[in-house]
Design a protein around this motif. Structure first.
Motif, short mmCIF file in Angstrom:
data_model
loop_
_atom_site.label_atom_id
_atom_site.label_comp_id
_atom_site.label_asym_id
_atom_site.label_seq_id
_atom_site.Cartn_x
_atom_site.Cartn_y
_atom_site.Cartn_z
N TYR A 125 42.86 54.15 37.46
CA TYR A 125 42.15 53.98 36.18
C TYR A 125 42.98 53.31 35.11
O TYR A 125 42.63 53.32 33.94
CB TYR A 125 41.63 55.34 35.70
CG TYR A 125 40.78 56.00 36.77
CD1 TYR A 125 39.53 55.48 37.06
CD2 TYR A 125 41.25 57.08 37.50
CE1 TYR A 125 38.75 56.05 38.06
CE2 TYR A 125 40.48 57.65 38.49
CZ TYR A 125 39.23 57.13 38.77
OH TYR A 125 38.47 57.67 39.76
N ALA B 93 44.11 50.71 32.77
CA ALA B 93 43.47 49.50 32.23
C ALA B 93 44.56 48.59 31.69
O ALA B 93 45.34 48.99 30.84
CB ALA B 93 42.52 49.89 31.10
N LEU C 24 42.38 40.93 35.45
CA LEU C 24 41.59 42.02 34.89
C LEU C 24 41.42 41.84 33.39
O LEU C 24 40.38 42.16 32.83
CB LEU C 24 42.29 43.36 35.16
CG LEU C 24 42.06 43.92 36.56
CD1 LEU C 24 42.85 45.20 36.74
CD2 LEU C 24 40.58 44.17 36.80
N LYS D 149 35.94 43.11 28.19
CA LYS D 149 36.49 44.47 28.02
C LYS D 149 35.40 45.46 27.64
O LYS D 149 34.39 45.07 27.06
CB LYS D 149 37.59 44.45 26.96
CG LYS D 149 37.11 44.04 25.56
CD LYS D 149 36.66 45.20 24.70
CE LYS D 149 35.96 44.74 23.43
NZ LYS D 149 35.60 45.79 22.51
N ARG E 146 32.75 54.36 34.56
CA ARG E 146 32.80 53.99 35.98
C ARG E 146 31.77 52.91 36.28
O ARG E 146 32.03 51.96 37.04
CB ARG E 146 32.54 55.22 36.85
CG ARG E 146 33.72 56.18 36.88
CD ARG E 146 33.36 57.49 37.58
NE ARG E 146 34.49 58.40 37.57
CZ ARG E 146 35.50 58.35 38.42
NH1 ARG E 146 35.51 57.44 39.40
NH2 ARG E 146 36.51 59.19 38.32
N GLN F 223 30.66 50.72 34.15
CA GLN F 223 31.15 49.47 33.55
C GLN F 223 32.23 48.83 34.41
O GLN F 223 32.29 47.61 34.54
CB GLN F 223 31.67 49.72 32.13
CG GLN F 223 30.59 50.15 31.15
CD GLN F 223 29.52 49.09 30.93
OE1 GLN F 223 29.77 47.90 31.07
NE2 GLN F 223 28.30 49.53 30.63
N ARG F 224 33.09 49.66 35.01
CA ARG F 224 34.12 49.11 35.90
C ARG F 224 33.48 48.39 37.07
O ARG F 224 33.96 47.37 37.55
CB ARG F 224 35.00 50.24 36.46
CG ARG F 224 36.23 50.49 35.64
CD ARG F 224 37.13 51.52 36.33
NE ARG F 224 37.77 52.27 35.27
CZ ARG F 224 37.43 53.49 34.91
NH1 ARG F 224 36.50 54.16 35.59
NH2 ARG F 224 38.02 54.07 33.90
N HIS G 57 33.82 44.92 34.26
CA HIS G 57 34.54 45.06 32.99
C HIS G 57 35.93 45.65 33.18
O HIS G 57 36.17 46.42 34.09
CB HIS G 57 33.75 45.97 32.04
CG HIS G 57 32.43 45.41 31.65
ND1 HIS G 57 31.28 45.67 32.36
CD2 HIS G 57 32.08 44.57 30.65
CE1 HIS G 57 30.26 45.03 31.80
NE2 HIS G 57 30.71 44.35 30.76
N ASN G 58 36.82 45.24 32.28
CA ASN G 58 38.12 45.89 32.16
C ASN G 58 37.90 47.05 31.20
O ASN G 58 37.67 46.85 30.01
CB ASN G 58 39.15 44.89 31.60
CG ASN G 58 40.54 45.50 31.51
OD1 ASN G 58 40.86 46.45 32.23
ND2 ASN G 58 41.36 44.95 30.62
N VAL G 59 37.95 48.28 31.74
CA VAL G 59 37.51 49.45 30.98
C VAL G 59 38.68 50.29 30.50
O VAL G 59 39.51 50.71 31.30
CB VAL G 59 36.58 50.33 31.84
CG1 VAL G 59 36.27 51.63 31.13
CG2 VAL G 59 35.30 49.58 32.17
N ASP H 18 42.81 56.74 31.90
CA ASP H 18 44.10 56.06 31.98
C ASP H 18 45.11 57.00 31.33
O ASP H 18 45.26 57.01 30.10
CB ASP H 18 44.02 54.72 31.25
CG ASP H 18 45.30 53.93 31.37
OD1 ASP H 18 46.33 54.51 31.81
OD2 ASP H 18 45.29 52.73 31.03
N HIS I 17 36.46 50.27 42.15
CA HIS I 17 36.41 48.89 41.68
C HIS I 17 35.47 48.01 42.51
O HIS I 17 35.56 46.78 42.47
CB HIS I 17 37.82 48.29 41.63
CG HIS I 17 38.67 48.93 40.56
ND1 HIS I 17 38.47 48.71 39.22
CD2 HIS I 17 39.70 49.82 40.65
CE1 HIS I 17 39.35 49.43 38.52
NE2 HIS I 17 40.10 50.12 39.36
#
Ligand code: ANZ
Length: 957
Positions: free
Chosen positions: A39, A41, A54, A59, A90, A92-93, A97-99, A146, A881
């Motif tokens: 996780y 980022a 990434l 974002k 999750r 969005q990932r 997206h870079n979350v 993260d 991912h």
């Protein structure tokens, strides 16, 4: 029956998904995620820089209101929002997206300090223990944080920057012309050069250091002042307005709160009132919260008007300058500084007894009334009570529009802290003035024409006539007349007239007050401020930050008899001479000198005013946040003109405190060029509450909810019938359920699903432990659709899915995607369940692409089982991912739609037709339908109106 008691049903199915299997899978994947940094980022640069690929992705910054680490730990109500943001993050990932999603701890504050006061144990010890406990509780839920970015506000590395921001605010002023904060050094330069006149008229050079400090204190955005504050002897501390209840007591502890003049730190948030209002328009926040902020800021447009008295003037603030001709008396707040000045030695000839209150002199009447008013809170004073109290001051002022001499009263319904602390009273058109005028026998004059039939003789009225949309009457003086104008035009006309005469002007008034920023507490950030021998405050240079909290013997502020208003605070830090009295070289060219430290601490709101920025660049020791990194995660972009976090989830109770303070700090930092985003949170979402059933015995005491038996809809505890009601979850109501208990019985994935399935996220809902098993069964069926319960082998087939299954799959994909994007987690789960049930019903081995899509669909909601099944399906990389499935539109359209056929406007038939059917085709089908033929009964047809695919309307001749 085996399904109702899952714990006993495993023998025949050794590879069934059970609590034990869930526990094993969940622990294993949580370890994997931690070790893998799944996780993490990446930032565009700095020590968290990662894969540039990434960073090139769009974002998403997703944030929760961080928790206070309470010693009691979490119950299942707390993580509702954290699970929701995790599901969203999750998703969005999986959609490219870079979350950024992490969680810190808001760890200064009272509970830990109170514990310290009672036990002598350092609050850091209890706070850190509580943080660690909460961290392990949260880890058990499988939240994809993260962790490199987490921190607590009590970390000196963090509060160094809280102190640094305070220094920036202290060293700034608000430039009303530029409408932004500027460094105070610029103001000093303007005073020095004469470009700006020094208030008081002397030159800057001529002022002593202390005088200069006083002048600057009037401008600084953080300033100390001897203002009346809310002093709470019972807690031994002062409180912000926001911390005082409507009946004038402390929100915490319910002690009386008094107005007392004490030297305290304040933040000049009022300078930002307009911008705080205006910028709300661009934010994607619930309307209810925006409205609460608007009301709290309370912008009123009106006028200031001078009423001459003894060669001077009393200035009032009014929002109804159009009613000036109806002002028949004035009222000053009892504390108003001009009261003494105009109070004559004796009552004027013939003063009414009702006006004197039975006192021999005006001075005596004023003193007695002031003492009475001081014992009431602002809210009590403002209450719409029928009885209005007050006394005449013996003085008369002149109504500037008609030259009338009108009496000046003091009364507690006028507050010192609002407007100018003085009003012109217009009893005919203001309810409070009306009540007062009746009680004190003051004339009531109608100047706004009533729209009802009461007439314009106000002496006959029962109440005030209040209207913003009526005609002005009885309003003409020597050189100005408002008669016949509407309210709005009359306001404009009279304001212009007042301005022309130099006795008034249009003005805007705000309800918002400056933010009282100091507390008499130990467990908070020390102020980075020292005082020199002249008592002048200096900020510490950055090299001296963080200023760490000293060790002390006694953590308690001195508290007093809660009812004794004549006391004043003594802070825990002030008892520590070695820390308080220091010799420092502040690097200002004055060399080492003795100083005395500020001994108040910051309020517990300080740490949450800027934490969204620290998550971005958590280890930066040189800067608050690297500008490039801040710009990447928070900067303005299309649709978000003020930048900010993409989604911020938390409780609605933070409408005016935290959310207003954080917006204010962002704006100051933005003005000073430290960040690119003037707003911290672009989208705000308030989750509902998880409520719980409370069971009460015959005496009304709560009994443990876990021990309740239900029989025929009634509830029993130890055989005694008890009453059930809905309440908060928590220890005191004996109904707390811990997440661990549910995880142990079913697993974290089941808990996550249950919390998300309970209802729409923004609605409060009752917890029902017995209903949790429903989601457990969903996961068991999901597992069974992929894994053979007897052998543990994967059962999917390489055969092509049939048309019905493809339709079920793509409809689910389409719906789940939309639901997750819209935070509608409950309906997303319903759609996954439907697909899963369809596969169960088909009964054959599930085609691989369908099984894989199903696993991906549920991955944001139930990440552990998804990782496990993904691995079993032969993949070697994490499900986190993967790309979220995309629906094939061919399978999403409904196979048929219902077409209504009307004859003479009445519905005669409903046809199932293809959505793509043509008008001609539909007309043929409709005319051939049996029921339509019967309804027409051989009649000729005049007209057929066809709106394919939904409607056919047949008009017989
Ligand atoms: C004359 C008048 C005539 C008023 C009328 C109202 C109606 P908002 O809208 O909340 O800003 N006011 C002003 N200062 C006050 C104080 N310190 N304490 C109590 N009341 C105060 O309210 C503004 C109105 O509240 C002002 O307009 C004033 O009364 C009163 F038909 O002036 B008005």
């Amino acid at each position: 029956m085996s399904e109702t008691n899952p714990a006993t049903a495993e023998v025949a199915a050794p590879h069934r998904y059970t609590a034990a299997v869930a526990a094993e899978i969940e622990a294993r994947w949580q370890d994997f995620w931690d070790a893998d940094g799944t996780y993490a980022a990446p930032n565009p640069k700095g020590d968290l820089a990662g894969d540039p690929g990434l960073v090139a992705k769009p974002k998403k910054y997703i944030m929760d209101m961080f928790p206070y680490p309470s010693g009691a730990g979490l119950h299942v109500g707390h993580p509702l929002g954290y699970i929701a943001t995790d599901v969203f993050a999750r998703f969005q990932r999986m959609t490219g997206h870079n979350v950024l999603h992490t969680l810190g701890f808001d760890a200064f504050g009272l509970p830990a300090e109170q514990h310290a006061v009672q036990t002598g144990e350092h609050p850091r010890v209890t706070t850190e223990a509580a943080i660690n406990n909460m961290k392990s509780q949260l880890r058990r839920l499988g939240l994809g944080h993260d962790k490199r970015r987490s921190f607590a506000t009590i970390d000196p590395d963090y509060y160094k920057w809280t102190q640094w921001i305070f220094v920036q605010i202290f060293n700034s002023w608000y430039d009303d012309e530029a409408k932004q904060a500027r460094p105070i050094s610029e103001l000093v330069a303007r005073f020095e050069s004469g470009e700006r006149a020094v208030p008081g008229g002397r030159s800057w050079d001529a002022l002593s250091a202390a005088e200069r400090a006083d002048v600057l204190g009037e401008y600084r955005l953080a300033y100390a002042s001897d203002a009346p504050v809310n002093w709470c002897p019972g807690l031994g501390t002062v409180l912000a307005n926001e911390e005082v209840t409507a009946d004038g007591r402390s929100e915490r502890g319910n002690f009386p709160v008094f107005k007392a003049k004490l030297r305290q730190w304040n933040m000049r948030i009022t300078a930002y009132a307009d911008r705080l209002l205006d910028d709300l328009n661009e934010l994607d926040w619930p309307e209810a919260i925006k409205l609460q902020q608007r009301n709290w800021i309370g912008r009123s447009e009106g006028a200031r008007v001078d009423f001459p008295i003894d060669g001077e003037a009393i200035t009032v603030f009014t929002t109804r300058q159009d009613t000036l001709f109806g002002a028949t008396y004035m009222v000053l707040a009892p504390e108003h500084p001009l009261v003494e000045k105009f109070t004559p030695a004796a009552w004027p000839e013939g003063t009414h007894d009702v006006w004197t209150g039975g006192h021999a002199t005006p001075a005596e009447a004023v003193a007695a009334y002031r003492a009475q008013a001081a014992s009431k809170s602002d809210v009590e004073r403002q209450a719409e009570a029928k009885d209005k109290t007050g006394v005449f001051t013996g003085a008369f002022a002149t109504n500037p529009v008609n030259g009338e001499q009108i009496p000046v009263f003091i009364a507690d319904y006028v507050l010192m802290g609002y407007g100018t602390g003085a009003i012109m009273a217009v009893p005919a058109h203001d309810a409070r003035d009306f009540a007062f005028a009746r009680a004190f026998e003051v004339p009531i004059r109608c100047v706004v024409e009533p729209s009802d039939d009461r007439g314009t003789d106000a002496s006959t009225w029962d109440d005030a006539f209040v209207s913003y949309d009526a005609k002005i009457v009885n309003s003409h003086g020597e050189d100005v007349s408002l008669d016949g104008l509407g309210v709005t035009e009359a306001k404009a006309r009279i304001t212009e007239w007042l301005q022309g005469k130099g006795i008034g002007e249009g003005t805007v008034n705000f309800r918002l007050r400056d933010w009282l920023f100091s507390r008499q507490r130990y467990w908070g950030e020390p102020f980075p401020i020292v005082y020199d021998e002249d008592g002048i405050a200096h900020s510490l240079p950055e090299s001296m930050l963080p200023l760490e909290l000293p060790e002390v013997e006694d953590y308690s502020p001195r508290t007093f008899d809660p009812d004794d208003a004549d006391t004043s605070p003594e802070t825990p830090l002030s008892r520590n001479q070695d820390w308080v009295d220091v010799t420092l070289d502040l690097g200002d060219g004055r060399g080492p000198r003795p100083y005395r430290r500020e001994t108040n601490t910051m309020p517990n709101w300080a740490g949450s005013c800027w934490y969204e920025l620290r998550y971005l660049d958590p280890h930066n020791s040189e800067k608050l946040v690297d500008p490039e990194i801040e710009q990447y995660w928070m900067g303005p972009r299309a649709g978000q003109p003020h930048g900010g976090v993409d989604l911020y989830v938390g409780g609605a109770e933070h409408a005016v405190l935290h959310l207003l303070y954080a917006r204010f700090w962002s704006k100051v930092l933005y003005d000073l060029g430290h960040i690119s985003s003037p707003e911290p949170f672009h989208k705000l979402y308030n989750q509902g509450m998880i409520q719980a059933f409370v069971y009460r015995d015959s005496r009304g005491f709560p009994v443990p909810a876990a021990e309740i038996e239900e029989r025929d809809g009634a509830f029993f505890h130890n055989g005694e019938q008890v009453k059930r009601e809905l309440g908060k979850m928590g220890k005191s109501l004996k109904n707390a359920v811990t997440p661990e208990a549910i995880c142990e019985e079913y697993g974290a994935d089941t808990l996550r699903l249950y919390e998300m399935a309970m209802g729409p996220l923004d609605v409060s809902r009752p917890w029902d432990t017995r209903a949790v098993v429903g989601q457990y069964r969903l996961l068991q069926r999901l597992w069974r659709n992929v894994v053979d319960e007897a052998t543990g082998e994967v059962t999917v087939t390489d055969a092509e899915p049939d048309e019905t299954t493809l339709r079920a799959l793509h409809k689910a994909i389409d719906g789940v995607r939309q639901d997750l994007e819209g935070l509608r987690f409950n309906t997303a789960i319903a759609k996954v369940t439907e697909l899963n049930n369809h596969l169960t019903k088909v009964g054959a081995a599930v085609p691989r692409p369908v099984a894989e899509s199903l696993v991906l669909l549920i991955a944001p909601l139930a990440p552990h089982i998804a990782e496990e099944l993904w691995r079993k399906l032969g993949h070697t990389d994490s499900v986190v991912h993967q790309d979220f499935p995309v629906a094939d539109p061919r399978y999403v359209v409904d196979e048929t739609v219902t077409c209504v056929v009307q004859v003479k406007g009445k519905v005669k038939a409903r046809l199932e037709v293809s959505p793509a059917i043509s008008d001609d085709e539909l007309e043929k089908v409709a005319l051939a339908d049996e029921k339509v033929v019967a309804a027409l009964d051989g009649a000729d047809i005049r007209k057929v109106i066809v709106r394919a695919p939904k409607l056919v309307n047949i008009v017989p001749a």
